[in-house]
Design a protein around this motif. Sequence first.
Motif, PDB file in Angstrom:
ATOM      1  N   THR A  70      -0.667  11.426  -5.471  1.00  0.00           N
ATOM      2  CA  THR A  70      -1.535  10.246  -5.634  1.00  0.00           C
ATOM      3  C   THR A  70      -2.887  10.496  -4.974  1.00  0.00           C
ATOM      4  O   THR A  70      -3.925  10.039  -5.474  1.00  0.00           O
ATOM      5  N   THR A  71      -2.891  11.235  -3.876  1.00  0.00           N
ATOM      6  CA  THR A  71      -4.153  11.586  -3.220  1.00  0.00           C
ATOM      7  C   THR A  71      -5.040  12.388  -4.164  1.00  0.00           C
ATOM      8  O   THR A  71      -6.252  12.139  -4.264  1.00  0.00           O
ATOM      9  N   ILE A  91      -6.788   8.455  -4.835  1.00  0.00           N
ATOM     10  CA  ILE A  91      -6.371   7.308  -4.024  1.00  0.00           C
ATOM     11  C   ILE A  91      -6.284   7.748  -2.567  1.00  0.00           C
ATOM     12  O   ILE A  91      -5.491   8.634  -2.237  1.00  0.00           O
ATOM     13  N   ALA A  92      -7.095   7.159  -1.710  1.00  0.00           N
ATOM     14  CA  ALA A  92      -7.064   7.470  -0.279  1.00  0.00           C
ATOM     15  C   ALA A  92      -6.482   6.282   0.478  1.00  0.00           C
ATOM     16  O   ALA A  92      -6.890   5.143   0.254  1.00  0.00           O
ATOM     17  N   HIS A  93      -5.557   6.558   1.377  1.00  0.00           N
ATOM     18  CA  HIS A  93      -4.835   5.518   2.112  1.00  0.00           C
ATOM     19  C   HIS A  93      -5.093   5.697   3.608  1.00  0.00           C
ATOM     20  O   HIS A  93      -4.706   6.706   4.184  1.00  0.00           O
ATOM     21  N   ALA A 145       3.183  11.281  -2.455  1.00  0.00           N
ATOM     22  CA  ALA A 145       1.911  10.901  -1.827  1.00  0.00           C
ATOM     23  C   ALA A 145       0.832  11.957  -2.008  1.00  0.00           C
ATOM     24  O   ALA A 145      -0.345  11.622  -2.219  1.00  0.00           O
ATOM     25  N   TYR A 205      -2.230   3.348 -12.566  1.00  0.00           N
ATOM     26  CA  TYR A 205      -3.551   3.672 -12.018  1.00  0.00           C
ATOM     27  C   TYR A 205      -4.366   4.380 -13.089  1.00  0.00           C
ATOM     28  O   TYR A 205      -3.953   5.420 -13.610  1.00  0.00           O
ATOM     29  N   SER A 231       0.830   4.377  -2.741  1.00  0.00           N
ATOM     30  CA  SER A 231       0.504   5.763  -2.390  1.00  0.00           C
ATOM     31  C   SER A 231       1.708   6.695  -2.427  1.00  0.00           C
ATOM     32  O   SER A 231       1.560   7.903  -2.263  1.00  0.00           O
ATOM     33  N   PRO A 290     -12.664   9.534  -2.546  1.00  0.00           N
ATOM     34  CA  PRO A 290     -11.745   8.707  -3.349  1.00  0.00           C
ATOM     35  C   PRO A 290     -12.468   7.766  -4.309  1.00  0.00           C
ATOM     36  O   PRO A 290     -13.610   7.360  -4.077  1.00  0.00           O
ATOM     37  N   LEU A 343       0.827  -1.206   0.000  1.00  0.00           N
ATOM     38  CA  LEU A 343       0.000   0.000   0.000  1.00  0.00           C
ATOM     39  C   LEU A 343       0.862   1.257   0.000  1.00  0.00           C
ATOM     40  O   LEU A 343       0.562   2.232  -0.705  1.00  0.00           O
ATOM     41  N   LYS A 344       1.933   1.253   0.776  1.00  0.00           N
ATOM     42  CA  LYS A 344       2.818   2.425   0.822  1.00  0.00           C
ATOM     43  C   LYS A 344       3.488   2.658  -0.530  1.00  0.00           C
ATOM     44  O   LYS A 344       3.722   3.806  -0.924  1.00  0.00           O
ATOM     45  N   ALA A 361     -10.494   9.872   5.244  1.00  0.00           N
ATOM     46  CA  ALA A 361     -10.231   9.423   3.871  1.00  0.00           C
ATOM     47  C   ALA A 361     -11.420   9.711   2.958  1.00  0.00           C
ATOM     48  O   ALA A 361     -11.246  10.088   1.792  1.00  0.00           O
TER      49      ALA A 361
END
Length: 233
Positions: free
Chosen positions: A73-74, A78-80, A70, A60, A48, A153, A44-45, A148
């Motif tokens: 990507t947000t 994309i929410a992490h 990061a 993506y 993101s 997202p 996951l890291k 999030a």
Amino acid sequence: MLQLNNVETFYGGIQALKGIDVSVEKGEIVTLIGSNGAGKSTTLKSISGLTKVKTGNIVYKGSDITNKPAHETTLLGIAHVPEGRRIFPRLSVKENLLMGAFSVKSRQVIEERMERAFHYFPKLKDRLEQKGGTMSGGEQQMLAIGRALMMSPDLLMLDEPSMGLAPIIVEQIFEIIKELNGEGITILLVEQNAYQALQVADRGYVIQTGEIKLKGNGHDLITNDEVREAYLA
């Protein structure tokens, strides 16, 4: 929606991911299961942008996002939600939620998204001025997911959402995961509670020491003898 191709990630000289391939289709719930240190959180890291990918690539929605920062990507949707919630303990519930909408300029949009978070987590509305760090573990997990959702997202990545929570709260969290997916959010779920995860997942991957060892639909993995012995016993 998301494709990891032969991704390798290192922490110093230690290889955490050893050429993994993972795909997530739009509208799916896909889960990664495995033991501690298997590489689930690192996956996951890497998506993101919190951990650098050494080789391979991450795509993506048709665009290569490998090693994109990061905050970028947000903005792509994309929410992490990281392991351990990682809320801001000294900020109020409201301030934590607003941090999830850092890129939104419209006050109306922010209010609409906050009401959506309250729909899933009514307790948050009653605790707006409470400091995040004074909440229970279950409430903090709700806050982390609510934060999030403030990003609206397309892909929601959840890292160990059931960790340390009472069984009744775990049930609530997984019901909300299904509800969010039913409303069109694609979900990539990392979870040690393999049975719960595979019950809600369309597909799953078993990761061991940085490698994908098994993959299949949720039902097939639940009934797989190797999975049952290692993760469901």
